[in-house]
Design a protein around this motif. Structure first.
Motif, PDB file in Angstrom:
ATOM      1  N   LYS A   1       9.383 -47.669   5.205  1.00 27.75           N
ATOM      2  CA  LYS A   1       9.686 -47.947   6.608  1.00 27.75           C
ATOM      3  C   LYS A   1      11.092 -48.514   6.779  1.00 27.75           C
ATOM      4  O   LYS A   1      11.749 -48.281   7.795  1.00 27.75           O
TER       5      LYS A   1
ATOM      6  N   TRP B   1       5.348 -41.449  13.401  1.00 28.51           N
ATOM      7  CA  TRP B   1       5.427 -42.603  12.502  1.00 28.51           C
ATOM      8  C   TRP B   1       4.233 -42.631  11.532  1.00 28.51           C
ATOM      9  O   TRP B   1       4.385 -42.948  10.339  1.00 28.51           O
TER      10      TRP B   1
ATOM     11  N   THR C   1       4.936 -42.506   7.546  1.00 30.00           N
ATOM     12  CA  THR C   1       4.776 -43.752   6.786  1.00 30.00           C
ATOM     13  C   THR C   1       3.403 -43.949   6.167  1.00 30.00           C
ATOM     14  O   THR C   1       3.270 -44.606   5.127  1.00 30.00           O
TER      15      THR C   1
END
Length: 864
Positions: free
Chosen positions: A121, A110, A114
């Motif tokens: 997201k 993640w 991101t």
């Protein structure tokens, strides 16, 4: 970001997380016979997951070259038609070997997506296995993903297994929603391009036993894989992988080569397919694969022929795929230098294979059109399995190529019927092979009803590496008619294996001797077959003297060791793409088949032969490492190839630093024992496969003697030929003279009168001066009284022959006094005896005028 920057960014990120950045494994897994191609990043760490190997690091990351064209990962039909399937692709991955687990894997994935790459997201979705509550909870605990974007799926989508048994575990996939309004959540795992998987996090935490029960592993691993081409499209804002800078240079090059713009559905699909397939071919060949008739080689051949067929839709009839390889090297050679290092070989292989297929493609397409017309006339839209098989068997059309052609015409193919015919053909081939094996007597007979000695432990020891004769004990026997099958506690006899032929020799027992008629391998043991005449019938427990014919064995050993030298020399001179495709090692000679795309030139053959002889003359010790654990042998660097079957322990043959290969045959102890090596022939046995025949030691002497005999025979034949030519020349000269003599009457009839005599002058067509003089003699005999002058042009020069009858010679007229003045008029001169004289001159153009004036000139000279 460029694709190069994206790749570097991924590796730098995980380097910062304590991961060792490792090199990509070859796309051709030579050390894993279960795989045609490396199809995932985890392949090179398979031994770690299986618990049979380890690494000095517990965290790793890399970009792995992968190919998926067969089995459950067969995306071939989608390549080029959609935007994200490929035969060759890169897989970015990170691994934990018993170190971190789900928490870190999810959090770091993640973070990279991101924070580093700043993907939105709200467009990211995660899937987890329906029973993996831990992963489901972690997604909302360690990331700020929308909880409604975490989806549960069953085993089909979210449980990873290496096989039916062994390491396995749940996985968590990350998908990106590329729909216009970011409302593609319901399309996750629906197989649509708008909502696409970009990363798979696999948590290897179980071991499945043979009953299917899952057991927790003592060490849990993480194995992740991200499609490089897909993430490039996402980060570069492209709807298609083919619009990224991974592919655009290739497509631009294809437009240059074909002269066709990248416009319209059909040209675009064709160019995408070609770009993809050239990548697959280039990386495969660079790592040692070669197009061929079966296995991995046939996959390459299928892909190349498929690309060539798409080239036809762009108007390309000559080989062109090879011209794209250089551009691929320019764009990816920095990361994968092997495609630059082997570019010359790659281009030659692709060009040769494409050229070979083009020779039959046109005719095959003609037959396909006939099949289409006939099929439609019969009122059906399905091409029969027989027709599909005909295109395959006669014209080399892979099944998927025929299917592609059929789809373009709105038709289908009977693939099931094709499979039946293909299996029938394979069975016929197997039947022939079984028949040949039975004829040779070397097939394994596992059903021999042996009577065995009570102390026999089921294992006969081969002692032939160290001795050629030994007293051995009968541990098993079977008497069938006049043949006796014997099994000993140990044996010096080598049974045909790995291309090396069986030993020959004798058994001696109780004052009797029996010649070995055959050797069989039964359950790993050597069975000796002899005839039972003369009472040779030892029983269980008897001691028999077993003796191998030493001369034949030693000659075989020379040839076998030379085969390994030859293999190494071929790879050094021709390239590391060379792989053994078969061999025969016997006392008289050796034969070696190998993968190569063109005829080996005379210069290359001389270089190969010289290199082998150089290693022989160096006297390199030959080491035979026996019963080496397989993994240790692989670590040693022993050469192994796809398709070979290896046990837990293997034998390795090492010749200094020149050659190291798996081999269980018998060999000399030093290369100097080979004596000399000579290649006697080079030929093609199949497309992409060459054959060398060679001899060593005594075989070289025999070869030299044969050459000497041939030279003597040739010399004798040449002498006979020369004699025949001389006889023919004599007969031809005689025939020419006879033919010319037949014209003398006409010459005499036209002779000019002079007093009571005649002057005869003529131009003759003869081969040489002897023929002209023979005609002069004949003319003189026909002249009762007179002078004759014959002329001819031979090899660009004038030749004159003058004759005078006896009565005129008595009056003082001499031929030499006549021919000299005549020749001087043509810039020459000559002389001779009174009754015949000859002269030569250079002025051929003035000859006819001289002959016209000759009677008057002769009168003037005589009457002067």
């Amino acid at each position: 970001m460029t694709s190069a920057e994206i790749r570097k960014s991924f590796l730098d990120f995980f380097r910062g997380k304590g991961h060792r950045i490792v090199e990509s494994a070859p796309v051709v897994p030579h050390d894993d016979p279960t795989l045609l191609f490396t199809n995932a990043g985890m392949n090179q760490f398979k031994d770690v997951f299986l618990g049979t190997g380890s690494r000095e690091y517990s965290r790793a990351a890399d970009t792995q070259k992968c190919i998926r064209v067969s089995g459950k990962h067969n995306d071939l039909e989608e390549v080029g038609r959609d935007t994200y399937h490929h035969t060759f692709f890169e897989m970015l991955g990170n691994w934990s070997f018993g170190d971190y687990s789900k928490r870190e894997a999810i959090r770091w994935a993640w973070e990279l997506l991101t924070e580093v790459w700043q993907l939105p997201k709200e467009r990211l979705h995660a899937t987890v296995f329906r029973e993996d509550d831990e992963a489901h909870a972690l997604w909302t605990e360690v990331t700020d993903i929308d909880p409604t974007h975490v989806h549960r799926f069953d085993e089909k989508d979210n449980f990873w297994e290496m096989g039916d048994t062994g390491p396995c575990g749940p996985c968590s996939e990350i998908h990106i929603d590329m729909t216009e309004n970011a409302d593609g959540g319901p399309l996750v795992n629906a197989g649509v391009a708008e909502v696409m998987e970009i990363w798979n996090l696999v948590f290897i935490q179980y071991n499945r036993d043979e009953q299917g029960t899952l057991h927790e592993l003592p060490k849990k691993h993480v194995d992740t894989g991200m499609g490089f081409e897909r993430i490039c499209a996402v980060l570069q804002g492209k709807k298609s992988n083919y619009d990224t800078d991974v592919f655009t240079p290739l497509i631009h090059r294809i437009t240059e080569v074909t002269g066709t713009p990248y416009e319209g559905e059909q040209p675009q699909v064709a160019m995408r397919v070609i770009a993809d397939h050239v990548r697959m071919l280039t990386f495969s060949i660079a790592d040692g694969a070669m197009p061929g008739p079966e296995g991995r080689g046939y996959v390459l051949r299928r892909i190349l022929r498929r690309a060539a067929r798409f080239g036809r839709t762009l108007g390309m009839r000559d080989p062109f795929l090879w011209r794209v390889v250089e551009t691929l090297g320019d764009t990816m050679g920095t990361v994968f230098p092997e495609i630059v290092e082997h570019r010359n070989v790659i281009e030659k292989v692709i060009r040769a294979e494409e050229d070979s297929f083009n020779a039959t493609l046109d005719r095959g397409l003609e037959i396909f059109e006939e099949i289409i017309a006939r099929t439609r006339k019969e009122g059906t839209s399905e091409i029969t399995g027989a027709d599909v098989f005909r295109l395959y068997d006669t014209f080399g059309f892979p099944l998927d190529l025929t299917n592609l052609l059929a789809e373009e015409r709105g038709m289908t193919i009977d693939s099931a019927g094709f499979d039946i015919l293909l299996q029938e053909q394979k069975e016929r081939s197997r039947a022939v092979a079984r028949k040949n094996a039975a004829v040779s007597g070397m097939n394994e007979q596992a059903d021999i009803p042996f009577e065995t000695h009570p102390s026999f432990d089921g294992y006969s020891v081969f002692i032939g590496y160290d001795t050629l004769a030994e007293d051995v004990r009968v541990m098993g026997r079977w008497h069938d008619h006049n043949l006796l099958y014997l099994l000993f506690d140990r044996t010096p006899f080598y049974v045909e294996s790995g291309g090396q032929t069986s030993d020959s020799g004798v058994l001696r027992w109780n004052g009797r001797e029996a010649e070995i008629k055959g050797l069989l391998k039964v359950h790993g043991n050597t069975v000796h077959v002899v005839e039972t005449h003369d009472g040779f019938l030892p029983v269980l427990g008897d001691v028999v003297h077993a003796a191998v014919i030493g001369r034949a064995r030693r000659d075989t050993m020379r040839n076998h060791t030379a085969t390994h030298l030859l293999h190494a020399a071929l790879r050094r001179v021709l390239g590391t793409h060379v792989q053994q495709a078969g061999s025969l090692v016997e006392p008289e000679r050796l034969r070696f088949d190998f993968s190569h795309f063109e005829k080996v030139s005379d210069e290359q053959l001389r270089e190969i032969e010289s290199l082998v002889n150089e290693k022989i003359l160096e006297g390199i010790p030959v080491q035979q490492h026996r019963d080496v654990p397989f993994e240790d042998a692989r670590t040693m660097g022993a050469l192994m190839f796809f398709g070979d079957k290896y046990g837990d322990s293997v034998n390795v043959l090492q010749i200094g630093d020149f050659s190291m290969e798996f081999c269980g045959g018998t060999h000399v102890r030093n290369t100097a024992e080979i004596g000399l090596f000579r290649i006697i022939s080079e030929s093609s046995i199949a497309s992409g496969t060459r054959r060398l025949d060679a001899v060593t030691g005594r075989g070289v002497l025999r070869f030299i003697h044969q050459l000497q005999t041939q030279l003597q025979q040739e010399k004798h034949r040449q002498e006979e030929l020369h004699e025949t030519i001389r006889q023919l020349e004599k007969e031809l000269a005689k025939a020419t003279v006879q033919q010319g003599a037949g014209a003398l009457d006409d010459i005499l009839a036209k002779a000019a009168p002079w007093n009571d005599s005649r002057i005869a002058v003529a131009r003759m067509d003869v081969a040489d001066g002897e023929q002209l003089k023979s005609l002069g003699d004949a003319l003189r005999e026909k002249l009762s009284s007179g002078i004759g002058l014959l002329a001819s042009v031979i090899e660009g020069k004038v030749l004159l022959v003058c004759v005078v009858s006896d009565d005129l010679v008595k009056k003082g007229i001499k031929a030499g006094s006549l021919v000299g003045p005549l020749a001087r008029r043509l810039g020459g001169g000559g002389g001779g005896r009174p009754h015949m004289a000859t002269a030569g001159a250079k002025d051929t153009e003035g000859l006819d005028a001289l002959l016209a004036d000759a009677p008057s000139i002769i009168r003037e000279i005589v009457e002067r």
